[in-house]
Design an enzyme around this catalytic site. Structure first.
Site, PDB file in Angstrom:
ATOM      1  CD  GLN A  35      -5.825 -30.043  -9.453  1.00 21.62           C
ATOM      2  OE1 GLN A  35      -6.614 -29.610  -8.600  1.00 21.62           O
ATOM      3  NE2 GLN A  35      -6.216 -30.852 -10.410  1.00 21.62           N
ATOM      4  CG  HIS A  37      -6.753 -21.821 -13.497  1.00 23.57           C
ATOM      5  ND1 HIS A  37      -5.720 -22.354 -14.211  1.00 23.57           N
ATOM      6  CD2 HIS A  37      -6.657 -20.468 -13.653  1.00 23.57           C
ATOM      7  CE1 HIS A  37      -5.020 -21.383 -14.778  1.00 23.57           C
ATOM      8  NE2 HIS A  37      -5.562 -20.233 -14.465  1.00 23.57           N
ATOM      9  CG  LEU A 186       0.244 -25.420  -9.421  1.00 18.19           C
ATOM     10  CD1 LEU A 186      -1.037 -26.260  -9.489  1.00 18.19           C
ATOM     11  CD2 LEU A 186       1.423 -26.219  -9.960  1.00 18.19           C
TER      12      LEU A 186
HETATM   13  P1  AMP Z   1      -5.267 -16.601 -15.023  1.00 20.82           P
HETATM   14  O1  AMP Z   1      -5.858 -17.660 -15.885  1.00 20.82           O
HETATM   15  O2  AMP Z   1      -3.783 -16.663 -14.923  1.00 20.82           O
HETATM   16  O3  AMP Z   1      -5.792 -15.225 -15.358  1.00 20.82           O
HETATM   17  O4  AMP Z   1      -5.787 -16.903 -13.538  1.00 20.82           O
HETATM   18  C1  AMP Z   1      -7.147 -16.977 -13.252  1.00 20.82           C
HETATM   19  C2  AMP Z   1      -7.334 -16.988 -11.772  1.00 20.82           C
HETATM   20  O5  AMP Z   1      -6.653 -18.109 -11.201  1.00 20.82           O
HETATM   21  C3  AMP Z   1      -6.748 -15.739 -11.080  1.00 20.82           C
HETATM   22  O6  AMP Z   1      -7.639 -15.309 -10.069  1.00 20.82           O
HETATM   23  C4  AMP Z   1      -5.454 -16.249 -10.500  1.00 20.82           C
HETATM   24  O7  AMP Z   1      -5.012 -15.530  -9.376  1.00 20.82           O
HETATM   25  C5  AMP Z   1      -5.841 -17.674 -10.131  1.00 20.82           C
HETATM   26  N1  AMP Z   1      -4.656 -18.533 -10.025  1.00 20.82           N
HETATM   27  C6  AMP Z   1      -3.694 -18.712 -10.961  1.00 20.82           C
HETATM   28  N2  AMP Z   1      -2.725 -19.532 -10.489  1.00 20.82           N
HETATM   29  C7  AMP Z   1      -3.085 -19.862  -9.216  1.00 20.82           C
HETATM   30  C8  AMP Z   1      -2.491 -20.671  -8.191  1.00 20.82           C
HETATM   31  N3  AMP Z   1      -1.330 -21.301  -8.363  1.00 20.82           N
HETATM   32  N4  AMP Z   1      -3.160 -20.789  -7.013  1.00 20.82           N
HETATM   33  C9  AMP Z   1      -4.340 -20.137  -6.826  1.00 20.82           C
HETATM   34  N5  AMP Z   1      -4.940 -19.371  -7.747  1.00 20.82           N
HETATM   35  C10 AMP Z   1      -4.323 -19.220  -8.923  1.00 20.82           C
END
Ligand code: AMP
Length: 280
Positions: A35, A37, A186
């Site tokens: 959620q 993402h 998350l």
């Molecule tokens: P990642 O797949 O971990 O590289 O994350 C992709 C994007 O999703 C990045 O901009 C993260 O900061 C964002 N993201 C990951 N987890 C969360 C979360 N719990 N709440 C908001 N954004 C998130």
């Protein structure tokens, strides 16, 4: 939703999208979508007429002891989620070459001294890897808007600094942290944790929250940080760092700072490292 697996396919899809007027928003991810993402996509859809998400587990941002090989890859589920949420285009590169062309000739973007602090201290080269891939995605996709999560506080600031000089017309949006009901932010890495470990992980957010209240009550910052580290250690959460930083990532060492700031924490549960922060 259109799915592009190669640069050629992406080029064709982007050309097709460019016939539709309106802004294009990019949401870069490494997949295993939750959620958090999807909230980025929801925000993107409010700001832009067209949305593109990318799923790429970027090898450049993983050190040799990191979890690159075991990082969860759940493409089928991810495609369904993005499709259900109304994403227009997904770039899911078949391999590294579809992103970097030649892996030996990559335009590296350096994250400077700020990239060596906090998470950068624990993961040398990590932020150079992040900036290098984000720059590449900006080059290939040329979005009008890009959305990043506040969960990765240091990453968001470094990307903002890079974009300011290289992509002055690009609008960056910082999306709030999405949490589980128990307060845990998350993260794909939560999948590595057992139920009891997830329960213990709630103490990171509790600690961040308590520290922000204490700072507002003007309790001495040194005492707040000492207490926070003691608290985390008492749950075997062995912190890598617990610090107060301003919105440009400068360290705050005093009480009474009234600009935007955040307590940032990184802890370890067995072999899993979790990060979180609270901005206030
Ligand atoms: P990642 O797949 O971990 O590289 O994350 C992709 C994007 O999703 C990045 O901009 C993260 O900061 C964002 N993201 C990951 N987890 C969360 C979360 N719990 N709440 C908001 N954004 C998130």
């Amino acid at each position: 939703m259109i799915i592009s697996r190669t640069r050629k396919e992406l080029e064709i899809a982007l050309n097709k999208l460019s016939e539709i007027p309106g802004k294009l928003a990019l949401i870069p991810t490494m997949g295993n979508l939750h959620q958090g993402h999807l909230s980025l996509l929801t925000i993107a859809k409010k700001k832009a007429y067209k949305t593109i998400s990318t799923i790429f587990v970027n090898p450049l941002q993983f050190g040799k002891n990191d979890d690159f090989e075991k990082y969860p890859r759940t493409h089928e589920d991810d495609i369904k989620k993005l499709n259900d949420e109304g994403c227009d285009l997904l770039f899911l590169p078949l391999n590294n070459k579809e992103v970097f062309s030649s892996i030996d000739n990559i335009k590296t973007i350096k994250s400077g001294t700020l990239g060596l602090e906090l998470c950068g201290k624990i993961r040398p080269g990590h932020f150079d890897g992040v900036l290098t891939v984000v720059n590449r995605l900006f080059e290939i996709i040329k979005p009008d808007i890009a959305v990043f999560g506040a969960k990765d506080y240091q990453q968001e600031i470094l990307i903002r600094q890079m974009a300011k000089s290289l992509y002055p017309n690009l609008e960056l949006i910082k999306a709030p942290i999405i949490r589980a009901d128990n307060g845990v932010a998350l993260s794909s890495r939560n999948n590595y944790l057992s139920e009891p470990e997830l329960e213990i992980a709630t103490n990171l957010y509790k600690c961040l929250y308590k520290s922000s209240i204490s700072y507002k009550e003007n309790i001495d910052l040194k005492v707040i940080i000492d207490e926070a580290k003691k608290y985390l250690n008492s749950y075997n959460l062995s912190p890598d760092y617990f610090e107060l930083r301003d919105e440009n990532l400068n360290k705050i060492n005093v009480n009474g700072y009234d600009g935007k700031k955040a307590f940032l924490g990184s802890v370890n549960i067995n072999k899993t490292r979790l990060i979180d922060n609270i901005e206030f």
